[in-house]
Write a protein that holds these residues in place. Structure first.
Motif, PDB file in Angstrom:
ATOM      1  N   ARG A 200       0.824  -1.215   0.000  1.00  0.00           N
ATOM      2  CA  ARG A 200       0.000   0.000   0.000  1.00  0.00           C
ATOM      3  C   ARG A 200       0.852   1.257   0.000  1.00  0.00           C
ATOM      4  O   ARG A 200       0.458   2.297  -0.527  1.00  0.00           O
ATOM      5  N   ALA A 201       2.032   1.167   0.600  1.00  0.00           N
ATOM      6  CA  ALA A 201       2.909   2.331   0.657  1.00  0.00           C
ATOM      7  C   ALA A 201       3.427   2.728  -0.723  1.00  0.00           C
ATOM      8  O   ALA A 201       3.846   3.869  -0.939  1.00  0.00           O
ATOM      9  N   LEU A 202       3.380   1.803  -1.693  1.00  0.00           N
ATOM     10  CA  LEU A 202       3.837   2.101  -3.055  1.00  0.00           C
ATOM     11  C   LEU A 202       2.898   3.062  -3.773  1.00  0.00           C
ATOM     12  O   LEU A 202       3.311   3.795  -4.663  1.00  0.00           O
ATOM     13  N   ASP A 203       1.603   3.005  -3.399  1.00  0.00           N
ATOM     14  CA  ASP A 203       0.580   3.906  -3.947  1.00  0.00           C
ATOM     15  C   ASP A 203       0.605   3.911  -5.476  1.00  0.00           C
ATOM     16  O   ASP A 203       0.694   4.961  -6.115  1.00  0.00           O
ATOM     17  N   LEU A 204       0.513   2.708  -6.068  1.00  0.00           N
ATOM     18  CA  LEU A 204       0.537   2.589  -7.526  1.00  0.00           C
ATOM     19  C   LEU A 204      -0.808   3.002  -8.114  1.00  0.00           C
ATOM     20  O   LEU A 204      -1.852   2.538  -7.659  1.00  0.00           O
ATOM     21  N   PRO A 205      -0.833   3.829  -9.153  1.00  0.00           N
ATOM     22  CA  PRO A 205      -2.099   4.267  -9.749  1.00  0.00           C
ATOM     23  C   PRO A 205      -2.711   3.183 -10.640  1.00  0.00           C
ATOM     24  O   PRO A 205      -2.104   2.762 -11.620  1.00  0.00           O
ATOM     25  N   ASP A 206      -3.880   2.693 -10.281  1.00  0.00           N
ATOM     26  CA  ASP A 206      -4.654   1.735 -11.067  1.00  0.00           C
ATOM     27  C   ASP A 206      -3.823   0.549 -11.544  1.00  0.00           C
ATOM     28  O   ASP A 206      -3.879   0.153 -12.704  1.00  0.00           O
ATOM     29  N   GLY A 229     -12.355 -15.027  -5.417  1.00  0.00           N
ATOM     30  CA  GLY A 229     -11.511 -16.112  -4.937  1.00  0.00           C
ATOM     31  C   GLY A 229     -10.284 -15.640  -4.188  1.00  0.00           C
ATOM     32  O   GLY A 229     -10.124 -14.461  -3.854  1.00  0.00           O
ATOM     33  N   ILE A 230      -9.381 -16.580  -3.963  1.00  0.00           N
ATOM     34  CA  ILE A 230      -8.199 -16.312  -3.147  1.00  0.00           C
ATOM     35  C   ILE A 230      -7.226 -15.336  -3.813  1.00  0.00           C
ATOM     36  O   ILE A 230      -6.789 -14.366  -3.169  1.00  0.00           O
ATOM     37  N   PRO A 231      -6.866 -15.511  -5.094  1.00  0.00           N
ATOM     38  CA  PRO A 231      -5.993 -14.504  -5.713  1.00  0.00           C
ATOM     39  C   PRO A 231      -6.613 -13.111  -5.706  1.00  0.00           C
ATOM     40  O   PRO A 231      -5.898 -12.112  -5.534  1.00  0.00           O
ATOM     41  N   ALA A 232      -7.944 -13.041  -5.878  1.00  0.00           N
ATOM     42  CA  ALA A 232      -8.610 -11.735  -5.838  1.00  0.00           C
ATOM     43  C   ALA A 232      -8.455 -11.097  -4.463  1.00  0.00           C
ATOM     44  O   ALA A 232      -8.289  -9.873  -4.340  1.00  0.00           O
ATOM     45  N   TRP A 233      -8.534 -11.917  -3.408  1.00  0.00           N
ATOM     46  CA  TRP A 233      -8.299 -11.395  -2.056  1.00  0.00           C
ATOM     47  C   TRP A 233      -6.874 -10.851  -1.945  1.00  0.00           C
ATOM     48  O   TRP A 233      -6.647  -9.775  -1.360  1.00  0.00           O
ATOM     49  N   MET A 234      -5.925 -11.581  -2.505  1.00  0.00           N
ATOM     50  CA  MET A 234      -4.535 -11.133  -2.471  1.00  0.00           C
ATOM     51  C   MET A 234      -4.394  -9.782  -3.166  1.00  0.00           C
ATOM     52  O   MET A 234      -3.729  -8.870  -2.649  1.00  0.00           O
ATOM     53  N   PHE A 235      -5.039  -9.659  -4.334  1.00  0.00           N
ATOM     54  CA  PHE A 235      -4.982  -8.397  -5.060  1.00  0.00           C
ATOM     55  C   PHE A 235      -5.566  -7.255  -4.232  1.00  0.00           C
ATOM     56  O   PHE A 235      -4.993  -6.175  -4.131  1.00  0.00           O
ATOM     57  N   GLU A 236      -6.745  -7.493  -3.663  1.00  0.00           N
ATOM     58  CA  GLU A 236      -7.418  -6.451  -2.881  1.00  0.00           C
ATOM     59  C   GLU A 236      -6.579  -6.043  -1.682  1.00  0.00           C
ATOM     60  O   GLU A 236      -6.474  -4.861  -1.343  1.00  0.00           O
ATOM     61  N   ARG A 237      -5.969  -7.034  -1.033  1.00  0.00           N
ATOM     62  CA  ARG A 237      -5.163  -6.761   0.159  1.00  0.00           C
ATOM     63  C   ARG A 237      -3.969  -5.872  -0.187  1.00  0.00           C
ATOM     64  O   ARG A 237      -3.532  -5.062   0.645  1.00  0.00           O
ATOM     65  N   LEU A 238      -3.465  -6.016  -1.422  1.00  0.00           N
ATOM     66  CA  LEU A 238      -2.268  -5.275  -1.823  1.00  0.00           C
ATOM     67  C   LEU A 238      -2.565  -4.041  -2.655  1.00  0.00           C
ATOM     68  O   LEU A 238      -1.652  -3.296  -2.997  1.00  0.00           O
ATOM     69  N   GLY A 239      -3.853  -3.829  -2.994  1.00  0.00           N
ATOM     70  CA  GLY A 239      -4.202  -2.649  -3.771  1.00  0.00           C
ATOM     71  C   GLY A 239      -4.095  -2.847  -5.271  1.00  0.00           C
ATOM     72  O   GLY A 239      -3.895  -1.877  -6.014  1.00  0.00           O
ATOM     73  N   LEU A 240      -4.244  -4.103  -5.745  1.00  0.00           N
ATOM     74  CA  LEU A 240      -4.271  -4.398  -7.171  1.00  0.00           C
ATOM     75  C   LEU A 240      -5.710  -4.632  -7.620  1.00  0.00           C
ATOM     76  O   LEU A 240      -6.549  -5.081  -6.833  1.00  0.00           O
ATOM     77  N   ASP A 321       3.265 -16.537   1.495  1.00  0.00           N
ATOM     78  CA  ASP A 321       4.438 -16.503   0.617  1.00  0.00           C
ATOM     79  C   ASP A 321       4.063 -15.821  -0.702  1.00  0.00           C
ATOM     80  O   ASP A 321       4.830 -15.013  -1.242  1.00  0.00           O
ATOM     81  N   GLY A 322       2.888 -16.185  -1.229  1.00  0.00           N
ATOM     82  CA  GLY A 322       2.421 -15.579  -2.471  1.00  0.00           C
ATOM     83  C   GLY A 322       2.169 -14.097  -2.331  1.00  0.00           C
ATOM     84  O   GLY A 322       2.477 -13.305  -3.235  1.00  0.00           O
ATOM     85  N   LEU A 323       1.612 -13.708  -1.199  1.00  0.00           N
ATOM     86  CA  LEU A 323       1.350 -12.293  -0.943  1.00  0.00           C
ATOM     87  C   LEU A 323       2.659 -11.500  -0.942  1.00  0.00           C
ATOM     88  O   LEU A 323       2.749 -10.407  -1.514  1.00  0.00           O
ATOM     89  N   GLU A 324       3.669 -12.071  -0.322  1.00  0.00           N
ATOM     90  CA  GLU A 324       4.970 -11.393  -0.264  1.00  0.00           C
ATOM     91  C   GLU A 324       5.620 -11.340  -1.650  1.00  0.00           C
ATOM     92  O   GLU A 324       6.241 -10.333  -2.017  1.00  0.00           O
ATOM     93  N   ALA A 325       5.474 -12.421  -2.439  1.00  0.00           N
ATOM     94  CA  ALA A 325       6.043 -12.438  -3.788  1.00  0.00           C
ATOM     95  C   ALA A 325       5.368 -11.400  -4.675  1.00  0.00           C
ATOM     96  O   ALA A 325       6.034 -10.719  -5.473  1.00  0.00           O
ATOM     97  N   LEU A 326       4.056 -11.255  -4.558  1.00  0.00           N
ATOM     98  CA  LEU A 326       3.351 -10.240  -5.332  1.00  0.00           C
ATOM     99  C   LEU A 326       3.779  -8.834  -4.915  1.00  0.00           C
ATOM    100  O   LEU A 326       3.897  -7.934  -5.751  1.00  0.00           O
TER     101      LEU A 326
END
Length: 335
Positions: A200-206, A229-240, A321-326
């Motif tokens: 989240r600190a990266l603040d990437l636009p869209d 699903g699970i990858p979608a949760w990962m995306f949401e958690r990271l702001g993707l 592990d996947g969350l950290e890799a993303l």
């Protein structure tokens, strides 16, 4: 159990004080996705169906009570190599009902309801119950999800990581390994929070992404991660932003539609399973770079392709592990 986020120092202090959880009081009855299962004591001859369930049991130090495993996507984590070597692998993919019950199991946990459920490939809960065998489906695959709709089920509600932590807590209680379960949950929660803060600190636009798990044939539409699903949760958690709109767990979507969405990042699954040609991540890479449609995508041209362990896309201890890799991959987008 929803433990607060704990630092490693706090975890170590709790372990030193022996302050986690009391031993299980048997008989233990657990509500597992609307079905009650009861244990009179720590189960013996456990047969786990699905790598997520297996590696959770190894993480709990329960391999001494296991008689078999099945349904593997990737090599076992290195830290569990010794544990895995002591437990028979009865099938790389779905085992037969007979091969499971022949082990006289006192507990059969699975990561997928399509293994043990109304349309169970291995069997139904009723079949196991008739033999006095408690069958358990990890909550991420049966809470907030209808597995009778779509090839891999449809999410009725977005994946909630609390269901993964619930799985660990319940399996720890069943196996009388609560201390290790509580420690594991706290460790995963702390890492989850740290990855999210960093991303989240990266603040990437869209910034957007798509996950390609596999394909029945290389030229056919790919199995990609749906919205809930699970990858979608990962995306949401990271702001993707997930460019796939379907609520199915792993819908098939045409490459033309994916190319039109032009995601910032393409995530592809790496696995040892070879059920489909596209299980091989090298073949995925070759396709992306040579196909007339996919080769024109920005993520392909700029080599923004993330190779992620397939098991990190499931509700497993590898999910973090996947969350950290993303998160690592997102940092390259900001450069």
């Amino acid at each position: 159990m929803n433990l607060p986020f704990l630092s490693l120092v706090a975890i170590s202090a709790l372990i030193a004080k022996g302050a986690y959880a009391a031993p299980t009081e048997y008989p233990l009855t657990i509500d597992n996705c609307g079905i009650e299962i009861t244990f009179d004591g720590p189960p013996e001859n456990v047969v786990s169906i699905g790598q997520s369930a297996t590696e959770t049991l190894y993480a709990l130090g329960a391999e001494d009570r296991m008689a078999g495993t099945a349904l593997w996507f990737s090599a076992v984590l290195p830290e569990f190599a010794d544990a895995d070597a002591s437990v028979e692998r009865i099938a790389d993919n779905a085992p037969s009902f007979e091969s499971v019950v022949n082990k006289r199991p006192g507990f059969v946990p699975t990561m997928f309801e399509w293994m043990i459920g109304p349309k169970g490939v291995v069997g139904t809960r009723e079949q196991f119950a008739d033999l006095g065998i408690p069958a358990y489906v990890m909550p991420p695959d049966c809470e907030g999800k209808d597995n009778l709709v779509g090839a891999d089920g449809t999410r009725l509600a977005p994946f909630d990581i609390a269901t993964l932590y619930k799985s660990i807590e319940q399996m720890a209680a069943i196996m009388n390994r609560q201390d290790r379960g509580a420690e594991l949950i706290a460790e995963l929660q702390a890492r989850e929070a740290a990855a999210a803060r960093r991303a989240r600190a990266l603040d990437l636009p869209d910034a957007s992404a798509v996950v390609w798990f596999s394909s029945a044939e290389m030229e056919r539409d790919p199995f990609v991660a749906g919205q809930k699903g699970i990858p979608a949760w990962m995306f949401e958690r990271l702001g993707l932003r997930n460019v796939i709109e379907s609520d199915e767990e792993w819908p098939t979507v045409g490459w033309e539609s994916i190319a039109k969405a032009d995601p910032s990042v393409i995530v592809i699954a790496r696995m040892e399973r070879r059920r489909f040609p596209a299980d091989d991540h090298e073949k995925k890479l070759e396709f992306l770079r040579s196909d007339p449609v996919t080769s024109q995508m920005t993520a392909v041209k700029e080599d923004r392709i993330v190779i992620l362990d397939a098991e990190a896309m499931h509700a497993s201890i590898r999910l973090i592990d996947g969350l950290e890799a993303l998160t690592d991959a997102m940092e390259t987008l900001s450069q």
